[in-house]
Design an enzyme around this catalytic site. Structure first.
Site, mmCIF file in Angstrom:
data_model
loop_
_atom_site.group_PDB
_atom_site.id
_atom_site.type_symbol
_atom_site.label_atom_id
_atom_site.label_comp_id
_atom_site.label_asym_id
_atom_site.label_seq_id
_atom_site.Cartn_x
_atom_site.Cartn_y
_atom_site.Cartn_z
ATOM 1 N N CYS A 157 49.202 18.228 43.606
ATOM 2 C CA CYS A 157 49.602 17.399 42.509
ATOM 3 C C CYS A 157 51.125 17.250 42.503
ATOM 4 C CB CYS A 157 49.003 18.139 41.079
ATOM 5 S SG CYS A 157 47.467 18.257 41.287
ATOM 6 N N PRO A 158 51.771 16.356 42.004
ATOM 7 C CA PRO A 158 51.267 14.997 41.370
ATOM 8 C C PRO A 158 50.804 13.960 42.480
ATOM 9 C CG PRO A 158 53.425 14.838 41.371
ATOM 10 C CD PRO A 158 53.300 16.128 41.812
#
Ligand SMILES: [Zn+2]
Lengths: 267, 81
Positions: free
Chosen positions: B17-18
């Site tokens: 992530c992201p």
């Protein structure tokens, strides 16, 4: 737009916003913004627009960096004192984001060059600190149909408005003529809290990005005023003046005017 | 393991992530309404966050399944531009 891995990383916090996404980021990369003034307001506006990845950022300013600027003009530094402000700011913005093409224009803006200067740009940002320039930029944007994000600061107070010619108000709908020179504080009197342009410039950069993305409500027909001492924001409605000398159906001002006499024009 | 026919497939194994969501979102943006995106991923947090974020953005999560020790298979239908 095909993003490189570096761009994916740089702009990831934009791309994951529903209002921006890859498409919005591509619009930002395609945008061409021209800023009048690379001083108090121009520095933070340019800084954030460069960080956001605005494709082309032109800077108009005829001055050189002085030590007294560094209290608030955050794109300049002790190593760029004596350099043209547009070159100093170009170095800073390019170091922050090499994706951005910065166009330094070291010229004094006047009725003879402004229309040519803004012609190839999508949005104009006014960060000048004097009434002659403010009126000149307003009139030129109305005549050329260019969106204008205008900011002003003095002492502890600042204001921002967004002018969309043909749709909302213009600066002359608010005040038809510049105030007489005697009423405007002279250069020595015109103090400003150094952080104030950061607040107002941040708001201007936000307006520019909203216009590029086509999201949210720009400050069209509105003037947002900030008072740093009271920590207060106030929004005032500014209706379009049907008798405005420049943006009405039958304008009385059809040629640009330079109001130079007697004004302080320090940027 | 249930098979849904998809219009586009992406493999985002190895990403965290992201960037997992960034890649998934860019893939969805490039597709037509009603088309189905198949995603293979191996980041556990993303197996929870991508479906949630996609729903927040108005897309439809059709199916999520752990297919082996390390990987998940996720199907998203594009419901919103
Ligand atoms: Zn007007």
């Amino acid at each position: 737009m095909n993003f490189t891995d570096e761009q994916l990383q740089r702009y990831s916090r934009h791309i994951i916003l529903p209002e921006v996404g890859g498409r919005g980021q591509a619009k930002i990369a395609d945008a061409k913004v021209i800023m009048v003034g690379a001083g108090g307001l121009g520095c933070p506006v340019g800084f954030y627009l460069a960080a956001a990845g605005v494709g082309t950022l032109a800077l108009i300013d005829n001055d050189t960096v002085e030590l007294s600027n560094l209290q608030r003009q955050i794109a300049h530094n002790v190593h760029t004192i004596g350099l043209p402000k547009v070159e100093s700011a170009q170095k800073t913005f390019t170091a922050l984001n090499p994706d951005v093409k910065v166009v330094p224009l070291k010229v004094r803006i006047s009725k003879d060059n402004i229309l040519d200067l803004i012609r190839d740009y999508d949005i104009v940002v006014d960060g000048s600190d004097n009434f002659p320039t403010r009126y000149l930029v307003n009139d030129a944007c109305v005549m050329a149909g260019k969106p204008l994000v205008s900011g002003a600061i003095l002492r502890f107070e600042g204001q921002v408005t967004t002018i969309i010619p043909g749709k909302g108000h213009c600066y002359r709908c608010l005040f038809e003529e510049p105030p007489p020179p005697g009423l405007v504080p002279s250069c020595q009197e015109a103090g400003v809290l150094g952080v104030l342009p950061g607040v107002i410039g941040g708001l201007q950069a936000t307006e520019v990005l909203k216009l590029i993305l086509g999201k949210g409500e720009p400050l069209m027909g509105e003037l947002l005023m900030y008072n740093a001492l009271n920590s207060s924001f106030r929004k005032v409605r500014v209706p379009r003046n049907p008798a405005c000398p420049v943006c009405s159906e039958s304008p009385t001002i059809t040629e640009l005017v330079d109001y130079n006499e007697g004004y302080c024009t320090l940027q | 393991m249930s098979r849904i026919s998809s219009d586009k497939k992406i493999d985002i194994k190895g990403l965290v992530c992201p960037y997992t969501f960034v890649k998934a979102k860019l893939a969805i943006e490039s597709m037509e309404l009603g088309q189905i995106l198949e995603i293979v991923l191996d980041h556990e947090e993303a197996s929870r966050s991508i479906p949630r974020s996609m729903e927040d953005h108005g897309q439809k999560v059709l199916h999520l399944e752990k297919i082996n020790d390390s990987d998940w298979l996720l199907y998203i239908r594009k419901d919103k531009e």
